[in-house]
Design a protein around this motif. Structure first.
Motif, PDB file in Angstrom:
ATOM      1  N   LEU A   1     -14.404  31.806  59.533  1.00 10.63           N
ATOM      2  CA  LEU A   1     -13.209  31.176  58.951  1.00 10.63           C
ATOM      3  C   LEU A   1     -13.249  31.357  57.443  1.00 10.63           C
ATOM      4  CD1 LEU A   1     -13.166  27.848  61.003  1.00 10.63           C
ATOM      5  CD2 LEU A   1     -11.808  29.912  61.411  1.00 10.63           C
TER       6      LEU A   1
ATOM      7  N   GLU B   1     -10.307  30.126  55.516  1.00 12.09           N
ATOM      8  CA  GLU B   1      -9.341  29.164  54.974  1.00 12.09           C
ATOM      9  C   GLU B   1      -9.900  27.750  55.167  1.00 12.09           C
ATOM     10  OE1 GLU B   1      -6.506  29.613  53.356  1.00 12.09           O
ATOM     11  OE2 GLU B   1      -6.635  31.793  53.463  1.00 12.09           O
TER      12      GLU B   1
ATOM     13  N   ALA C   1      -8.497  25.453  57.903  1.00 11.99           N
ATOM     14  CA  ALA C   1      -8.964  25.769  59.257  1.00 11.99           C
ATOM     15  C   ALA C   1     -10.375  25.225  59.482  1.00 11.99           C
ATOM     16  CB  ALA C   1      -8.928  27.279  59.472  1.00 11.99           C
TER      17      ALA C   1
ATOM     18  N   THR D   1     -10.161  21.531  60.166  1.00 14.33           N
ATOM     19  CA  THR D   1      -9.634  21.322  61.508  1.00 14.33           C
ATOM     20  C   THR D   1     -10.714  21.629  62.555  1.00 14.33           C
ATOM     21  OG1 THR D   1      -7.474  21.951  60.667  1.00 14.33           O
ATOM     22  CG2 THR D   1      -7.728  21.941  63.050  1.00 14.33           C
ATOM     23  N   TYR D   2     -11.469  22.677  62.336  1.00 14.63           N
ATOM     24  CA  TYR D   2     -12.518  23.055  63.277  1.00 14.63           C
ATOM     25  C   TYR D   2     -13.610  21.976  63.355  1.00 14.63           C
ATOM     26  CZ  TYR D   2     -16.127  25.979  65.492  1.00 14.63           C
ATOM     27  OH  TYR D   2     -17.098  26.471  66.330  1.00 14.63           O
TER      28      TYR D   2
ATOM     29  N   GLN E   1       0.439  17.748  58.780  1.00 18.91           N
ATOM     30  CA  GLN E   1       0.658  19.171  58.502  1.00 18.91           C
ATOM     31  C   GLN E   1       1.315  19.365  57.131  1.00 18.91           C
ATOM     32  OE1 GLN E   1      -0.444  21.734  60.077  1.00 18.91           O
ATOM     33  NE2 GLN E   1      -1.336  20.578  61.773  1.00 18.91           N
TER      34      GLN E   1
END
Lengths: 218, 281, 194
Positions: free
Chosen positions: A63, A65, A68, A71-72, A94
């Motif tokens: 990854l 970004e 991301a 979120t992961y 968001q």
């Protein structure tokens, strides 16, 4: 999970902070961003042709970004950080997650210019940073009126972690936080979270530590 | 006001390893200068009016002066000792007086509050008495027998130790710190702060180190020192006034501040006042 | 938190027991801004060396010398503070009167405009008195604004509105004041343009 990390990068700090808050242990690989510019070297460019850090590596998954990565980490170890799934809350989450890019471009650019002598039009970067801070302040005021302390709901989410570092470090780029009372309260709420970790430029909340014995007391 | 005394000092103006024929445009005491390293490896510093300025290359950095330095750059004998890792930490700009940056480096009482859980931690806040002197032969300010409890004194340290420090101010904007060396008792780690005065209230700070540490990767050493200095930066940018007050009535020192008191007196005596405020305003 | 007054910047803080206090925004030890400090119990401490000060301004503790009772001479100048109808008032010098009462309204938010008081008055079409002015940007929205000049170029705007306002009215008021600030800043820019 391996994080290619620079200790002074607010984007890298987002990932370290999210990992600390969700209890994920990261393997840290220090990158000589300054003065060495190692992120532009062949090893790092092979992982991320964009030449930016952080990079998060987990097996086959690479990854580049930070949104991301947050979120992961949340999906793996702390799904409550992704919100309840209610439509309005999801939309706000968001909204602010995307908004965080504007903080990086403006306040982050001003900070690199003022601190590590990177090129840029400082007046424009600072003005854009102030505009972004005003939007964040207004958003937090409205959340407060709704009885919510954080950007998407009454509990912190990945959106708060995405926005927090560049905001808290705005003074490094010559943009004071004095005019934003809602941002100051929100920042304190994040710094008070269990397992919160600092980065250079964001001081420990010493008020959380209990006072020691006063002089003269037994 | 005259700044003649500081004009003739050497100042760091770039990292030798980072320079090439493309000139680094920077400033020294309010004047624009350009720093380059020519193809054959000589450093060159030019003033805005095209004048060639004095140059020396030492401790990883290119040094220059707007005036005529009366003596060579101060010696750090440890820099040439075999077995040391020499660490170029890189530049960090701070909106403060160059003298405030040095004074902060001489201070240990802030460790528990600014470098929490690294260089200090409550309740270990007490500063024990130490010795301060101006060594007449070299005309340098020295503080010795400075002891402080530190949770993580160095990248190579694991767990808390009482660390011993010696501070040395060999030039108005340079400071050398000698510090207990965890992997090699009996030797001192050398950590320096070289400050380039851009203006009276703006400086580029170049930390540099000569350590006994084979175990820690170079990048971790750089990050450790950058972490420490960046924790100080937000303090330095918020001190009022921005210039260092040399008027004793302006700020209140205690016994823990004896190094700072000696440093300020030494600056005043030599008319080292670029970045200082002489009279309270 | 930091605040600006005609006699200089102050550190405004609330002790653990809930009392507001104001001191000069400068620690007399090394000049560090006290508004960067931290509150424990009834004391404000400087972030730099942890020197702590009581509401009255006297120094309580110097952590570098835990055994030392700080001498009376170490003090930070303080200002009188009144908390009234949800608004904190700071007196510069000796207070000669109580702050004006603002009954029937509740504070909404405070924001800073890069515009002088006159530009904000012009944008709102009103003139401010000691208790500010009433502003009605749309029907069913009664807003009271208190304007505090922050130097010549900036103004701190405190926004209050009727205490029976609904949530949607409060949100509308917050957005209306953003628009007012934008208008005032545009006026200011035009007025100062060469």
């Amino acid at each position: 999970m391996k994080l290619y990390d620079y200790v002074l990068s607010p984007s890298c700090y987002k990932v370290r902070l999210m990992a600390a808050l969700t209890g994920v242990k990261l393997e840290i690989r220090a990158v000589d961003f300054h003065p060495g510019a190692e992120h532009r070297g062949p090893e790092l460019m092979a992982l991320n042709p964009a030449g930016s850090i952080p990079i998060l590596e987990d097996g086959d998954l690479i990854l580049t970004e930070s949104a991301a990565m947050l979120t992961y980490l949340a999906a793996k170890a702390g799904p409550e950080w992704l919100g309840s799934g209610a439509p309005e809350e999801t939309a706000r989450l968001q909204q602010w997650l995307s908004f965080a890019h504007r903080l990086t471009a403006s306040l982050g650019g001003a900070r690199l210019h003022e601190m590590l002598l990177r090129p840029g039009d400082i007046g424009t970067l600072q003005a854009q940073g102030i505009a972004a801070l005003r939007e964040l302040e207004a958003g937090l005021v409205e959340q407060g009126l709704r009885g919510m302390r954080f950007l998407a709901s009454d509990r912190p989410t990945v959106a708060d972690i995405a926005c927090f570092p560049y905001v808290a470090l705005a003074p490094d780029g010559g943009v004071p936080l004095d005019p934003y009372p809602a941002i100051r309260l929100w920042s304190r709420a994040i710094r008070s979270l269990d397992n919160f970790i600092e980065m250079p430029g964001i001081h420990r909340l010493h008020e959380l530590k209990r006072e020691h014995v006063e002089p003269g007391e037994v | 006001m005259t700044h003649d005394a500081m004009i003739d000092e050497w100042y760091p103006v770039g990292l030798f390893s980072q320079l090439d024929t493309n000139a680094r445009k920077t400033a020294l005491m309010g004047r624009p200068i350009e720093v380059a390293v020519e193809a054959e490896g000589h450093a060159r510093v030019t003033s805005g009016d095209g004048r060639s300025l004095p140059v020396c290359v030492r401790y990883g950095h290119v040094w220059s002066s707007l005036g005529k330095p009366q003596k060579d750059l101060f010696a750090i004998p440890e820099a040439d000792q075999p077995g040391r890792t020499l660490v170029d930490v890189g530049v960090i700009r701070v909106r403060c007086s160059p003298l405030r940056a040095v004074e902060n480096f001489l201070d240990i009482a802030h460790f528990p509050f600014v470098h929490t859980d690294i260089l200090g931690a409550e309740p270990h806040t007490e500063v024990q008495d130490y010795k301060v002197e101006v060594r007449q032969d070299a005309d340098e300010v020295w503080a010795t027998q400075v002891k402080f409890y530190q949770p993580q004194a160095a990248k190579s340290a694991s767990g808390g130790i009482t660390t011993e420090y010696m501070y040395r101010v060999p030039a108005p904007t340079c400071c050398v710190l000698y510090k207990t060396c965890p992997p090699r008792p009996g030797e001192w780690d050398v950590i320096t702060l070289f400050v380039q005065p851009l203006a009276e209230d703006l400086c580029d700070v170049w930390p540099w180190m000569a350590l006994f540490d084979d175990a820690t990767p170079m990048t971790d050493l750089i990050h450790f020192q950058q972490t420490i200095f960046l924790q100080d930066r937000s303090i330095l940018e918020n001190q009022i006034p921005r210039l260092l007050p040399l008027d004793p009535g302006m700020e209140i020192p205690t016994r823990a501040d004896l190094t700072s008191v000696a440093y300020r007196r030494w600056l005043k005596r030599h008319n080292y006042t670029y970045g200082a405020q002489l009279v309270a305003q | 938190m930091p605040a600006r007054t005609p006699v200089g910047p102050i550190a405004l803080w609330r002790s653990q027991s809930g009392r507001a206090a104001a001191s000069a925004d400068r620690c007399p030890h090394r000049g560090m801004r006290l508004s960067h400090g931290f509150v424990r119990g009834e004391a404000l401490s400087c972030i730099y060396h942890g020197w702590s000060y009581a509401r009255a301004g006297n120094c309580l503790r110097i952590p570098a010398h835990p055994g030392l009772a700080p001498p009376e001479t170490i003090r930070v100048p303080t200002h009188e503070v009144e908390e009234c109808d949800g608004v904190i008032w700071v007196a510069v010098g000796e207070a000669t009167a109580q702050p004006p009462r603002l009954q029937g309204v509740v504070p909404l938010r405070s924001l800073t405009a890069h515009a002088a008081v006159a530009a904000i008055e012009a944008a709102a079409g009103a003139k401010a008195g000691v208790d500010g002015f009433a502003w009605q940007p749309q029907s069913k929205l009664q807003i009271r604004l208190l304007l505090v000049p922050q130097g010549a170029e900036e103004t701190l705007i405190h926004v209050l509105l009727d205490d029976d306002s609904s949530l949607s009215q409060r949100i509308a008021a917050s957005r209306a004041v953003e628009t007012l600030r934008r208008t005032a800043e545009d006026l200011e820019t035009k007025a100062t343009a060469p």
